[in-house]
Scaffold this active site. Structure first.
Site, mmCIF file in Angstrom:
data_model
loop_
_atom_site.group_PDB
_atom_site.id
_atom_site.type_symbol
_atom_site.label_atom_id
_atom_site.label_comp_id
_atom_site.label_asym_id
_atom_site.label_seq_id
_atom_site.Cartn_x
_atom_site.Cartn_y
_atom_site.Cartn_z
ATOM 1 N N PHE A 51 9.211 -8.542 -5.118
ATOM 2 C CA PHE A 51 9.729 -9.169 -3.894
ATOM 3 C C PHE A 51 10.352 -8.083 -3.033
ATOM 4 O O PHE A 51 11.261 -7.379 -3.474
ATOM 5 C CB PHE A 51 10.788 -10.236 -4.202
ATOM 6 N N ASP A 70 13.034 0.118 -4.416
ATOM 7 C CA ASP A 70 13.725 -0.972 -3.721
ATOM 8 C C ASP A 70 14.933 -1.363 -4.572
ATOM 9 O O ASP A 70 14.822 -2.115 -5.526
ATOM 10 C CB ASP A 70 12.773 -2.158 -3.527
ATOM 11 N N LYS A 113 21.917 -5.776 0.094
ATOM 12 C CA LYS A 113 22.789 -6.788 -0.506
ATOM 13 C C LYS A 113 24.254 -6.351 -0.782
ATOM 14 O O LYS A 113 25.134 -6.674 -0.009
ATOM 15 C CB LYS A 113 22.148 -7.343 -1.772
#
Ligand SMILES: *Cc1c(COP(=O)(O)O)cnc(C)c1O
Length: 398
Positions: A135, A222, A251
């Site tokens: 993702f 990532d 995040k």
């Protein structure tokens, strides 16, 4: 104050299947809803609220910054960008940073770096290796890099230039790329988050690093979810002792203030030139202060070691409480990025746990995801287990 939460909101697009509660305030790992009900926050805004809520050191720093400057523009120098870039590159062993505001933007920039890196070498159709279960976001480019058809489908033609392989299978990577002169990069999450909490093995990371070196490809990590101390090291790939060429963050970096970053190393740091990329909000003074203070407070309060310690404790307690249940598969993860896999779909647990005063999430249908603030105490870890156990028991018995 009491409030009724409408099942469907009339003016907000129905893009989320929401739990019917509305949160109003928080402190530490606790949040309260508009009716005054208390919850233990084991979700941390999906690995975002690194320092929990209303942190006594973060809040005054942000208040100070808001009173000075929230936003200027990248027309001018933003001193906080240099401060935060130095903190990040020192900890990553890398050289330069581009700031944006979200995870997908960081990945979008990483993809642009990889493609331009190829085009600059005369590769007209550059390809990036990505993974099953990956993702990377919901823009056209990042959803094209994402594996899940629920994310990808329904929007017409996807971006070309991605080659997909299975995680942790070095031979498959070699075979999928053999003789392909268009490969320019390998892009992966060190621990796949949305894809079900699947870690890349350290040995595999080392092999991919060596392959990228041999072939002149960029290794893109990532770290949007696994980075910023969540696993007990600043960046999850550091458990394998490697350094990527490009790393994306978002995040947890701003403890809740929107921020993203692309950290690059040496040759990858020299790809984007003036005019090649930009962001209006990216690197604004408020976001930079949030990143700088998050790192400062994490170090002052020893939160990397704490994430490892309380994470190991929580994993052990979850295992002790759940492993004998029929339908339990395993507890996995590192630090405070923990997944509990069951044999059954368990999405209903999100709402049931909220009712029981616990915020969690479920990814990949069958994996309970626990990504609490890094300040989680041992007593709070115990409370997660106590609240979760009867719900999992009931689900698996049904
Ligand atoms: C959440 C996430 C993203 C997307 O971040 P947004 O801020 O939602 O755009 C990308 N990659 C990973 C690994 C993520 O967990």
């Amino acid at each position: 104050m009491t409030a009724h939460i409408e099942a469907a909101s009339p003016h907000v697009m129905p893009t989320y299947g929401r739990v019917p509660i509305a949160l109003e305030r928080g402190r530490g790992c606790r949040v309260w809803d508009v009716n005054g009900k208390e919850y233990l926050d084991a979700l941390g805004g999906i690995a975002v609220n690194t320092l929990g809520h209303n942190h006594p050191k973060l809040v005054p720093a942000l208040q100070d910054q808001i009173a000075k400057l929230i936003h200027t523009s990248n027309y001018y120098h933003v001193p906080g960008q240099e401060t935060l870039a130095k903190l990040l590159t020192d900890r990553a062993g890398m050289t330069n940073v581009f700031f944006c505001s979200t995870g997908l933007e960081a990945n979008e920039a990483a993809i642009k770096i990889a493609r331009k890196y190829g085009v600059d070498q005369g590769i007209a159709k550059p390809e990036i290796v990505v993974y099953d279960h990956a993702f990377h976001g919901r823009s056209i480019a990042t959803m094209s890099a994402t594996a899940n058809p629920k994310v990808r489908n329904g929007f017409g033609a996807l971006l070309e230039g991605f080659t997909r392989v299975a995680p942790n299978d070095y031979q498959a990577l070699v075979e999928a790329t053999e003789g392909n002169p268009n490969i320019v990069a390998v892009m992966m999450e060190p621990i796949q988050g949305e894809g079900g909490l699947h870690p890349m093995r350290a040995e595999y990371l080392k092999q991919v690093r060596a392959l990228c070196d041999a072939k002149g490809w960029l290794l893109i990590m990532d770290e949007v979810q696994a980075g910023m101390g969540r696993t007990g090291k600043w960046f999850a790939h550091q458990w394998a002792g490697i350094v990527p060429d490009v790393m994306t963050l978002a995040k947890g970096l701003g403890s809740g203030v929107p921020i993203g970053a692309v950290v690059a190393h040496n040759k990858a740091a020299e790809v984007l030139k003036a005019g090649n990329h930009g962001s209006t909000f990216g690197g604004n003074p408020l976001a930079m202060r949030a990143g700088v203070e998050t790192i400062r407070i994490m170090e002052e309060d020893g939160l990397l070691a704490h994430a490892t310690e309380v994470g190991n404790y929580l994993k052990a307690q979850l295992h002790a409480a759940l492993s004998s249940l029929e339908g339990f598969v395993e507890v996995r993860g590192q630090g405070l990025m923990i997944g509990v896999e069951l044999t059954k779909p368990c999405g209903q647990l999100i709402g049931e746990a909220a009712e029981a005063g616990l915020l969690i999430s479920v990814t990949s249908d069958t994996v309970i995801r626990i990504v609490p603030p890094l300040i989680l105490s041992q007593a709070e870890a115990d409370e997660i287990v106590t609240k979760l156990k009867p719900l999992v028991q009931a689900l698996l018995a049904a």
